[in-house]
Design an enzyme around this catalytic site. Structure first.
Site, PDB file in Angstrom:
ATOM      1  N   ASP A  36       1.236  -1.257  -0.058  1.00  0.00           N
ATOM      2  CA  ASP A  36      -0.060  -0.275   0.373  1.00  0.00           C
ATOM      3  C   ASP A  36       0.824   1.527  -0.174  1.00  0.00           C
ATOM      4  OD1 ASP A  36      -3.110  -1.201   1.926  1.00  0.00           O
ATOM      5  OD2 ASP A  36      -2.063  -1.390   0.239  1.00  0.00           O
ATOM      6  N   ASP A  40       0.291   3.595  -2.727  1.00  0.00           N
ATOM      7  CA  ASP A  40       0.391   5.889  -2.360  1.00  0.00           C
ATOM      8  C   ASP A  40       1.349   6.479  -2.659  1.00  0.00           C
ATOM      9  OD1 ASP A  40      -0.415   5.295   1.488  1.00  0.00           O
ATOM     10  OD2 ASP A  40      -1.479   4.672  -0.420  1.00  0.00           O
ATOM     11  N   SER A  85     -46.652  -5.408   0.170  1.00  0.00           N
ATOM     12  CA  SER A  85     -47.172  -5.287  -0.927  1.00  0.00           C
ATOM     13  C   SER A  85     -49.717  -5.338  -0.857  1.00  0.00           C
ATOM     14  CB  SER A  85     -46.951  -6.098  -2.334  1.00  0.00           C
ATOM     15  OG  SER A  85     -47.590  -4.945  -3.660  1.00  0.00           O
ATOM     16  N   LEU A  86     -50.472  -5.466  -1.717  1.00  0.00           N
ATOM     17  CA  LEU A  86     -51.710  -6.371  -1.309  1.00  0.00           C
ATOM     18  C   LEU A  86     -51.808  -7.368  -2.637  1.00  0.00           C
ATOM     19  CD1 LEU A  86     -53.460  -2.690  -0.007  1.00  0.00           C
ATOM     20  CD2 LEU A  86     -52.535  -4.977   1.533  1.00  0.00           C
ATOM     21  N   LYS A 118     -57.773   4.156  -0.922  1.00  0.00           N
ATOM     22  CA  LYS A 118     -56.204   2.999  -0.854  1.00  0.00           C
ATOM     23  C   LYS A 118     -55.207   4.660  -1.694  1.00  0.00           C
ATOM     24  CE  LYS A 118     -53.742  -0.545  -3.507  1.00  0.00           C
ATOM     25  NZ  LYS A 118     -53.383   0.753  -3.548  1.00  0.00           N
ATOM     26  N   ASP A 120     -53.370   6.926  -3.619  1.00  0.00           N
ATOM     27  CA  ASP A 120     -52.711   6.138  -5.263  1.00  0.00           C
ATOM     28  C   ASP A 120     -50.746   7.186  -5.064  1.00  0.00           C
ATOM     29  OD1 ASP A 120     -51.475   4.991  -7.974  1.00  0.00           O
ATOM     30  OD2 ASP A 120     -52.139   6.239  -8.907  1.00  0.00           O
ATOM     31  N   ARG A 139     -40.458   2.893   1.019  1.00  0.00           N
ATOM     32  CA  ARG A 139     -40.410   0.890   1.313  1.00  0.00           C
ATOM     33  C   ARG A 139     -39.864  -0.457   0.524  1.00  0.00           C
ATOM     34  NH1 ARG A 139     -43.079  -2.575  -2.873  1.00  0.00           N
ATOM     35  NH2 ARG A 139     -43.580  -4.534  -1.687  1.00  0.00           N
ATOM     36  N   GLU A 175     -48.705   6.466   3.554  1.00  0.00           N
ATOM     37  CA  GLU A 175     -48.470   7.035   2.309  1.00  0.00           C
ATOM     38  C   GLU A 175     -48.122   7.939   1.809  1.00  0.00           C
ATOM     39  OE1 GLU A 175     -49.068   3.504   0.291  1.00  0.00           O
ATOM     40  OE2 GLU A 175     -49.517   4.951  -2.179  1.00  0.00           O
ATOM     41  N   LYS A 290     -59.329  -4.230   5.397  1.00  0.00           N
ATOM     42  CA  LYS A 290     -59.096  -4.440   6.476  1.00  0.00           C
ATOM     43  C   LYS A 290     -59.727  -5.483   8.064  1.00  0.00           C
ATOM     44  CE  LYS A 290     -55.317  -1.684   5.929  1.00  0.00           C
ATOM     45  NZ  LYS A 290     -54.718  -0.302   6.009  1.00  0.00           N
ATOM     46  N   LYS A 314     -60.496  -2.461  -6.072  1.00  0.00           N
ATOM     47  CA  LYS A 314     -59.772  -1.193  -6.794  1.00  0.00           C
ATOM     48  C   LYS A 314     -61.276  -1.278  -7.900  1.00  0.00           C
ATOM     49  CE  LYS A 314     -55.849  -1.478  -7.998  1.00  0.00           C
ATOM     50  NZ  LYS A 314     -54.200  -0.926  -8.458  1.00  0.00           N
ATOM     51  N   CYS A 408     -39.946  19.215 -39.165  1.00  0.00           N
ATOM     52  CA  CYS A 408     -40.570  20.484 -37.935  1.00  0.00           C
ATOM     53  C   CYS A 408     -42.472  20.608 -38.772  1.00  0.00           C
ATOM     54  CB  CYS A 408     -39.893  21.174 -37.637  1.00  0.00           C
ATOM     55  SG  CYS A 408     -40.827  22.246 -36.097  1.00  0.00           S
ATOM     56  N   CYS A 426     -36.822  18.384 -32.737  1.00  0.00           N
ATOM     57  CA  CYS A 426     -36.322  20.491 -34.233  1.00  0.00           C
ATOM     58  C   CYS A 426     -35.338  20.903 -33.300  1.00  0.00           C
ATOM     59  CB  CYS A 426     -37.724  21.273 -34.225  1.00  0.00           C
ATOM     60  SG  CYS A 426     -37.205  22.027 -34.787  1.00  0.00           S
TER      61      CYS A 426
HETATM   62  S1  IVH Z   1     -51.917  -1.628   3.817  1.00  0.00           S
HETATM   63  C1  IVH Z   1     -49.297  -4.318   4.924  1.00  0.00           C
HETATM   64  N1  IVH Z   1     -53.667   0.279   3.368  1.00  0.00           N
HETATM   65  O1  IVH Z   1     -50.791   0.370  -1.831  1.00  0.00           O
HETATM   66  C2  IVH Z   1     -50.097  -3.541   4.801  1.00  0.00           C
HETATM   67  N2  IVH Z   1     -52.349  -0.159   1.764  1.00  0.00           N
HETATM   68  O2  IVH Z   1     -51.103  -1.887  -3.595  1.00  0.00           O
HETATM   69  C3  IVH Z   1     -50.217  -3.149   3.158  1.00  0.00           C
HETATM   70  N3  IVH Z   1     -52.150   2.108  -0.329  1.00  0.00           N
HETATM   71  O3  IVH Z   1     -47.887  -1.202  -0.553  1.00  0.00           O
HETATM   72  C4  IVH Z   1     -50.414  -2.034   3.354  1.00  0.00           C
HETATM   73  N4  IVH Z   1     -53.206   3.001   0.951  1.00  0.00           N
HETATM   74  O4  IVH Z   1     -48.534   1.716  -0.215  1.00  0.00           O
HETATM   75  C5  IVH Z   1     -52.670  -0.179   2.911  1.00  0.00           C
HETATM   76  N5  IVH Z   1     -55.055   2.115   3.097  1.00  0.00           N
HETATM   77  C6  IVH Z   1     -54.020   1.998   2.558  1.00  0.00           C
HETATM   78  C7  IVH Z   1     -53.095   2.054   1.769  1.00  0.00           C
HETATM   79  C8  IVH Z   1     -52.474   1.361   0.818  1.00  0.00           C
HETATM   80  C9  IVH Z   1     -52.460   2.941  -0.349  1.00  0.00           C
HETATM   81  C10 IVH Z   1     -50.697   1.109  -0.396  1.00  0.00           C
HETATM   82  C11 IVH Z   1     -49.613   0.817  -0.037  1.00  0.00           C
HETATM   83  C12 IVH Z   1     -49.057   0.192  -1.235  1.00  0.00           C
HETATM   84  C13 IVH Z   1     -50.297  -0.477  -1.665  1.00  0.00           C
HETATM   85  C14 IVH Z   1     -49.966  -1.916  -2.430  1.00  0.00           C
END
Ligand code: IVH
Length: 670
Positions: A36, A40, A85-86, A118, A120, A139, A175, A290, A314, A408, A426
């Protein structure tokens, strides 16, 4: 003299060869041939020679790896439990099936559900110690995310300190999002700055959370809804109560939520929210159902991807069918050619849609969309609806493929494709749309703030008075505006007075107003603050620009190429002759006990985040850098230091532990 330079060049080349070879042996092969100490000596000799002869530094010199490295980014955060995720459901049947699985799993006749909008947006996690925000993260892949504490602290919905005796250790998840209006405003600013627009609030949110500069994040309209509590120190039996707790602690909790005793109630709420959806200021794409009883969550468990106790129900994307009247090609201020479909007007999500975005010529070719086609348009959270599909079987006989323009549509200049970029451009500087657009930008509020010079007036001055660029504005003959249709003596007097007033705005606004590609207001301020004058800036090379903190290679190149244009130099000359101020007060040299010292932090520090450490260094007049070089004064090595430690050792940079760093901070004073 020439001979002397040749000799240095030869020595530099030889040194570079050697360093490269030993780098390879050390890093790639793992079989160093020299100590080293010897390495150096070589490396330092190379750095020394290059510092003496900066004009001989080549971009491929091994020393440039260190100096030009981009900002390193964020520290990692492990998520425990992982951020899942869901699973999705798109119809009542699918929800019923899920409900059946839940009841079976619990051995119960029924389960109550909490339904939440939910959002977005982008999932975030916030950790609190004794009620104080300690860390916030993205995340990421669900297991590991980025530490974006400094960015999340800028969001007002994220309390820095909680109300009402919260648990000692608490994590909440939710979120981050932007409202549609917030995005529109952000996009207006970006458009004025010649930056690409965000297609929807989610992209804008994700893009913002990834920024390395929290000051810029603070300027963006971010919000957050929180919906999930993790703690072992409070007895919270249900999700409904968890949401109440969140609200009491000081978090924003989405009001579109309801505890439903059975599925009929769930479906009723779903329809209610779906009907109200278009009136909400932010985008939601469904409900999250939930199981209310949190003990049941443990019983049901999770799959690798998603909890069994929740499902996303959805909404259908808002969609309509109509026909294409024509396909039009427009030219943006930066020369981008964008196809737009003119549609037979159709009602979609509460508004009448007449146009749909087609993004770029590639997309037109790929979809093979033609005038006369029947198409389905959707508005899935995006601002402009877009064509999802073409009903090819309904295509009228004899229809022809949409020609992709070669020239153009405004000025007839052959369009160009650029290496690695989608789309056609253009590149004619004098293209009228682009020139008018540049004039409008110059007058805009963030730029020279010329009252009365909006896009429309800019176009009139261009068309009727031959004002071709910002420089010409300052040489408009008195009396000429008053003669134009729609103007009079008074409006001329006002406009000329505001043009006159704009002369003193300073270099930042000038740089922003010129519409340099990739240079927004913030970047303009950085550049103006660094160089202090247009002359110094125009004499600078790419390297000096890249050396400014917050400016990367793309911007540096853009700026250099822009000022290399004869047209731009001509504008600057006119501005000078007109007496427009092309200077800015330079950023003051830092003062303080650590002025002149450069610190690099590696690994995690037990007492503070990296951002906090950087700020502590800067508060004492020091410089916080991302990468180690021969100029680094101290490397602060926290836990799990990265490759920077080895680099620092190699370069003989002084290394201090986190503890020593704490002591130094104390000694240097607040
Ligand atoms: S619950 C284990 N609640 O949707 C808990 N998620 O498509 C999982 N999201 O990754 C999340 N609104 O980022 C939960 N009221 C809500 C939500 C929500 C938006 C998002 C969240 C999740 C994604 C899944």
């Amino acid at each position: 003299m020439a001979e002397h330079v040749d000799k240095i060049k030869t020595e530099l080349e030889r040194l570079r060869e050697q360093v490269r070879r030993h780098d390879y042996l050390y890093y790639v092969k793992g079989e160093p041939e020299i100590s080293d100490y010897e390495y150096d000596r070589l490396y330092r000799r190379l750095v020394e020679l290059e510092e003496k002869h900066p004009e001989l530094v080549t971009p491929d010199s091994p020393t440039q790896r260190v100096g030009g490295a981009p900002a390193e980014g964020f520290a990692e955060v492990r998520h425990e439990p992982p951020m899942l995720s869901l699973d999705n459901a798109y119809a009542e049947d699918e929800v019923r099936e899920w409900d059946e699985r839940v009841r079976k799993g619990l051995g119960a006749d029924g389960a109550a559900y909490v339904c939440e909008a939910k959002i977005d947006g982008v999932a975030i996690a916030l950790e609190y110690d004794d009620g104080v925000l300690a860390r916030g993260s993205t995340r990421g892949d669900g297991f590991t995310g980025d530490d974006i504490t400094a960015n999340l602290k800028t969001i007002h919905d994220v309390p820095l300190r909680l109300n009402e005796a919260p648990p000692g250790r608490l994590e909440v998840r939710g979120e981050a999002y932007m409202t549609r209006e917030g995005l529109a405003e952000l996009n207006r600013r970006r458009e004025a700055a010649g930056q690409p627009l965000f297609a929807n609030p989610r992209n804008a949110t994700a893009g913002t959370l990834k920024l390395l500069d929290p000051r810029e994040v603070a300027r963006r309209p971010l919000h957050a809804w929180l919906y999930y509590v993790i703690t072992e120190e409070a007895d919270i039996p249900t999700q409904a109560e968890a949401l109440e707790h969140l609200a009491r602690w000081g978090f924003s909790v989405n009001p579109n939520r309801r505890r439903c005793a059975d599925l009929d109630e769930v479906f009723r709420f779903y329809r209610e929210v779906e009907a109200a959806r278009a009136d909400l200021p932010y985008n939601i794409d469904g409900l999250v159902l939930k199981v209310d009883d949190l003990a049941a969550h443990g019983e049901l468990g999770t799959t690798a991807k998603a909890p069994r106790w929740a499902i996303a129900y959805k909404f259908k994307a808002e969609r309509a069918t109509t026909t294409v009247n024509s396909i039009e090609w427009s030219v943006g201020r930066a020369g981008t050619i964008t196809p737009v479909a003119n549609l037979e007007p159709v009602l979609l999500g509460g508004t009448t849609v007449k146009r749909a975005g087609l993004f770029n010529p590639e997309r037109v070719a790929e979809l093979d969309v033609r005038a006369g086609d029947t198409v389905n348009v959707e508005k899935a959270g995006d601002i402009i609806p877009y064509i999802v599909e073409v009903e090819y079987h309904l295509r009228p006989k004899g229809s022809k493929p949409t020609p992709i323009p070669q020239k153009c549509p405004v000025c007839g200049t052959p369009l160009v494709k650029e290496e690695g970029v989608v789309g056609l451009f253009c590149r004619n500087w004098d293209c009228p749309v682009q020139a008018r657009g540049r004039l409008g930008l110059w007058g805009s509020r963030g730029a020279m703030d010329i009252e009365g010079l909006g896009e429309k007036v800019a176009a009139v001055l261009y068309d009727k008075l031959g004002v071709r660029d910002p420089g010409d504005l300052y040489f408009i003959k008195p009396g000429s505006i008053a003669r134009l249709e729609g103007f009079g003596e008074l409006s001329e007097k006002n406009l000329l007075a505001s043009i006159e007033r704009s002369k003193g705005r300073g270099l930042t606004r000038v740089l922003f107003g010129l519409g340099i590609p990739n240079v927004g207001f913030e970047t303009a301020a950085l550049i103006a603050g660094h160089f202090g004058s247009s002359d110094r800036l125009m004499a600078a090379g790419k390297e000096e620009l890249e050396g400014i903190k917050g400016i990367g290679k793309v911007v540096a190149r853009s700026v250099v190429e822009f000022f290399a244009r004869a047209e731009v130099r001509e504008i600057i000359n006119k501005l000078k002759r007109a007496g427009v101020k092309l200077e800015e007060e330079r950023l003051a040299e830092p003062t303080g006990p650590w002025a002149g010292l450069t610190f690099v932090i590696t690994g995690t520090l037990p007492s503070m985040s990296r951002e906090e450490a950087h700020r502590a260094v800067e508060a004492r007049g020091g410089k916080a850098a991302e990468s180690v070089s021969a100029k680094t004064s101290y490397l602060v090595a926290g836990e799990k230091p990265g490759s920077k430690l080895a680099k620092a050792e190699k370069l003989g940079v002084k290394i201090v532990s986190a503890k020593e760093f704490d002591k130094m901070l104390k000694k240097a004073g607040p």
